[in-house]
Design a protein around this motif. Structure first.
Motif, mmCIF file in Angstrom:
data_model
loop_
_atom_site.group_PDB
_atom_site.id
_atom_site.type_symbol
_atom_site.label_atom_id
_atom_site.label_comp_id
_atom_site.label_asym_id
_atom_site.label_seq_id
_atom_site.Cartn_x
_atom_site.Cartn_y
_atom_site.Cartn_z
ATOM 1 N N PRO A 48 29.536 -55.701 26.019
ATOM 2 C CA PRO A 48 30.941 -55.472 25.651
ATOM 3 C C PRO A 48 31.889 -56.422 26.398
ATOM 4 N N ARG A 49 33.028 -56.646 25.786
ATOM 5 C CA ARG A 49 34.053 -57.518 26.360
ATOM 6 C C ARG A 49 34.829 -56.761 27.432
ATOM 7 N N PRO A 50 34.969 -57.308 28.612
ATOM 8 C CA PRO A 50 35.799 -56.657 29.638
ATOM 9 C C PRO A 50 37.273 -56.791 29.270
ATOM 10 N N ALA A 67 33.268 -50.569 24.795
ATOM 11 C CA ALA A 67 32.433 -50.780 25.987
ATOM 12 C C ALA A 67 31.452 -49.627 26.206
ATOM 13 N N MET A 68 31.807 -48.432 25.757
ATOM 14 C CA MET A 68 30.885 -47.301 25.903
ATOM 15 C C MET A 68 29.671 -47.433 24.995
ATOM 16 N N MET A 69 29.713 -48.377 24.051
ATOM 17 C CA MET A 69 28.570 -48.584 23.158
ATOM 18 C C MET A 69 27.810 -49.857 23.510
ATOM 19 N N GLY A 70 27.908 -50.291 24.767
ATOM 20 C CA GLY A 70 27.080 -51.395 25.215
ATOM 21 C C GLY A 70 25.604 -51.031 25.142
ATOM 22 N N VAL A 77 31.075 -52.118 32.547
ATOM 23 C CA VAL A 77 32.202 -52.751 31.862
ATOM 24 C C VAL A 77 33.221 -51.703 31.438
ATOM 25 N N ALA A 78 32.744 -50.551 30.937
ATOM 26 C CA ALA A 78 33.677 -49.495 30.528
ATOM 27 C C ALA A 78 34.573 -49.078 31.693
#
Length: 581
Positions: A48-50, A67-70, A77-78
């Motif tokens: 995920p993108r920060p 980010a929770m679906m990395g 990251v989340a």
């Protein structure tokens, strides 16, 4: 209950049926797209993108949700989308799964998003059902920290899309024991797929059963243990070096610990045996073996009673047993003499049979077979009211549903001598029509009639250390069936049931997970032509599930053309065909 068949067949619960729809007039059963068909090789990783400098409130919230679906799962990251304090306190042990998100609404410093079809997994990975409307809205309060927007108050859960979840999670089971330590009890949970599947299973089992199952199950694995970095598997042997302090295990406890681990880890097909240490001390298998074969846990499998595949029924008022093409009168008091019975139920170990009289007012119990011809017929219910077909568990407890003017009453016989009422929330005093009890004796399933459509209700049975029923708790509705009034239920795997319903001129058999999960699992819906009287099923995924008509019996699992196949029953009419249980 020694291992009647390999544990890989008898205990694996992750093999829920592949979804299909049967066409009863012509042609084959057709495969349907269903949830749960997961191939870990096709699940791509996602970094995920920060958060970026200058992100708006909406961009921060959307970035956090992404980010929770990395994948593989990580929350680092989340946490960058949260304030420092919120990141430190955030504990996303539960999982919220949604179908779609409504457009976000921004109101001052807060962002609100309504989730559609939101459901919940608790921190053990267990399915807890749909979120009520009041909990189906995400509300994020934002503040400025170091010149950037950050989230103050995230929900303590991973919040993920159902399509993402379907591809990456698999329903499996953690195995505990019943309170009397006689049989293993499966508890369905969802576990991430991939190389860490076995490690995740072991870690979840070591965490112990959730508090809501107190008195329902017990674990012999000492508290406070962890599985370490991974569970390596070499040449089929899994090595578990469990970390933590634990008292030295006795030989009896060691066997139960190994059985729990083996039954759970057998769901990873590559694992054939275990080597286990606790704090560096080896947990020794029984005998002189150096490792514990996962098939050894079948000794505690309540479904491995030796009666798998045997059918029972009534012919001319006598109890019969055998195969579809060879049903013979049993050599017992209910086989030697012709009676007028409405239904019968045989104990899973195949030693006793309970029969309901034709007027549904009387229940008797007798030995199924007694070559000495001295076996008595005991009356358990002498003057009941509209008694349904009884249900046995593998420990010999008999459950009876009596349907009177004040609603349903559930009776249990712990010893086969007397009966007593047991209050079942969601079932007692309702218009319940049928009950089933799991082979392990810890789960009750009921079909409850309602004017607009029936409900399938489940509840958990609290047992004492002596094996007697204490009470029934944790009742929940796992299915509502608008406009439908099913006529029968059957176990078709240890954590899976099938429901038979009229559907116009046809009959539908719908199969689903007993915890009521609606995402991350496979389902089966099959249409059958003709007048179907009932279902015959038992908790083995490989045993036929039969739709029983007046003249024939149809295996709905394997029949490719339901209008043309099916085995005819004995030329002399056989009624109430079913497996033990």
């Amino acid at each position: 209950m020694n291992g009647a068949r390999p544990l890989a067949l008898a205990l694996v619960l992750a093999t829920l049926l592949t979804g299909c729809v049967g066409l009863p007039s012509e042609g084959p059963v057709v495969e349907a797209e269903v949830a749960g068909e997961r191939n870990e090789d096709q699940v791509s990783s996602f970094d995920p993108r920060p958060p970026q400098p200058g992100d708006s409130r909406l961009e921060i919230v959307n970035g956090f949700l992404d980010a929770m679906m990395g994948w593989p799962i990580a929350t680092s990251v989340a946490k960058e989308y949260l304030t420092d304090d919120a990141a430190e306190e955030w504990s996303p042990d539960a999982t919220v799964i949604y179908g779609e998100l409504a457009p976000p609404r921004e109101d001052g410093s807060s962002v609100t998003i309504r989730m559609r079809d939101a459901t919940l997994l608790d921190d053990s990975g267990s399915w807890r059902g749909a979120l009520p409307p009041g909990r189906s809205t995400l509300r994020y309060q934002l503040t400025i920290e170091d010149g950037e927007f950050r989230i103050l108050d995230p929900m303590d859960a991973l919040v993920v899309r159902s399509t993402w979840f379907d591809e990456r999670y698999q329903q499996a089971s953690l195995y505990y024991f019943d309170p009397a330590a006689q049989v293993l009890v499966p508890e369905p949970v969802f576990v991430p797929v991939g190389e860490t599947f076995a490690t995740n299973l072991a870690g979840a089992l070591l965490a112990g059963p959730p508090s809501r199952l107190h008195g329902v199950v017990r674990t012999f694995i000492p508290a406070g243990l962890s599985v370490g970095l991974s569970v390596p598997v070499i040449d089929g042997i899994a090595t578990l070096d469990l970390q933590g302090n634990a008292p030295r295990t006795s030989a009896a406890s060691a066997e139960l610990i190994l059985a729990q681990l083996a039954a759970t880890l057998a769901q990873e097909p590559s694992i054939k045996a275990l080597r286990v240490t606790i704090g560096g001390e080896e947990v020794e298998p029984p005998g002189a073996a150096t490792e514990y074969d996962v098939g050894s846990a079948a000794a505690y499998d309540p479904a491995a009673t030796g009666s798998a595949g045997v059918l029972y029924g009534l012919r001319r008022g006598r109890v019969v047993s055998g195969s579809v093409d060879d049903l013979r009168v049993v050599d017992g008091p209910l086989g030697r003499k012709r009676n007028r019975f409405d239904s019968v139920a045989v104990a899973p170990v195949g030693d006793r049979v309970a029969a309901v009289s034709a007027n549904r007012r009387r229940v008797v119990v007798a030995r199924l077979r007694s070559p000495g011809r001295r076996s008595a017929v005991r009356t358990l219910v002498p003057d009941g009211t509209d008694v349904a077909q009884p249900s046995w568990d593998a420990s010999g407890r008999l459950w009876i549903l009596e349907r009177g003017p004040e609603g349903a009453r559930v009776l249990v016989s712990d010893d086969g001598v007397g009966v007593r009422p047991v209050r079942v929330p969601g079932v007692s005093h309702t218009d319940a029509r049928r009950i089933l009890v799991s082979r392990d004796g810890t789960r009750l399933v009921a079909l409850v009639n309602r004017p607009g459509g029936d409900r399938i209700v489940t509840a958990r049975v609290v047992l004492g250390l002596d094996g007697q029923v204490d009470r029934v708790v944790d009742s929940s509705v796992i299915r509502t069936l608008p406009g439908r009034h099913p006529i029968d239920l059957a176990w078709t795997a240890a954590a899976q049931i099938s429901v038979l319903s009229p559907a116009g001129e046809l009959f539908e058999v719908e199969t689903f997970a007993v915890d009521g999960a609606t995402v991350g699992v496979d389902t089966l819906s099959t249409m059958v032509a003709g007048k179907v009287l009932g279902l015959a099923g038992e908790p083995y995924p490989e045993t036929p599930v039969y739709a029983v008509t007046r003249e024939a019996i149809i295996d709905i699992r394997t029949c490719a053309n339901l209008s043309a196949c099916g085995e005819r029953l004995d030329a002399t009419r056989v009624l109430d065909v079913d497996y033990a249980g």
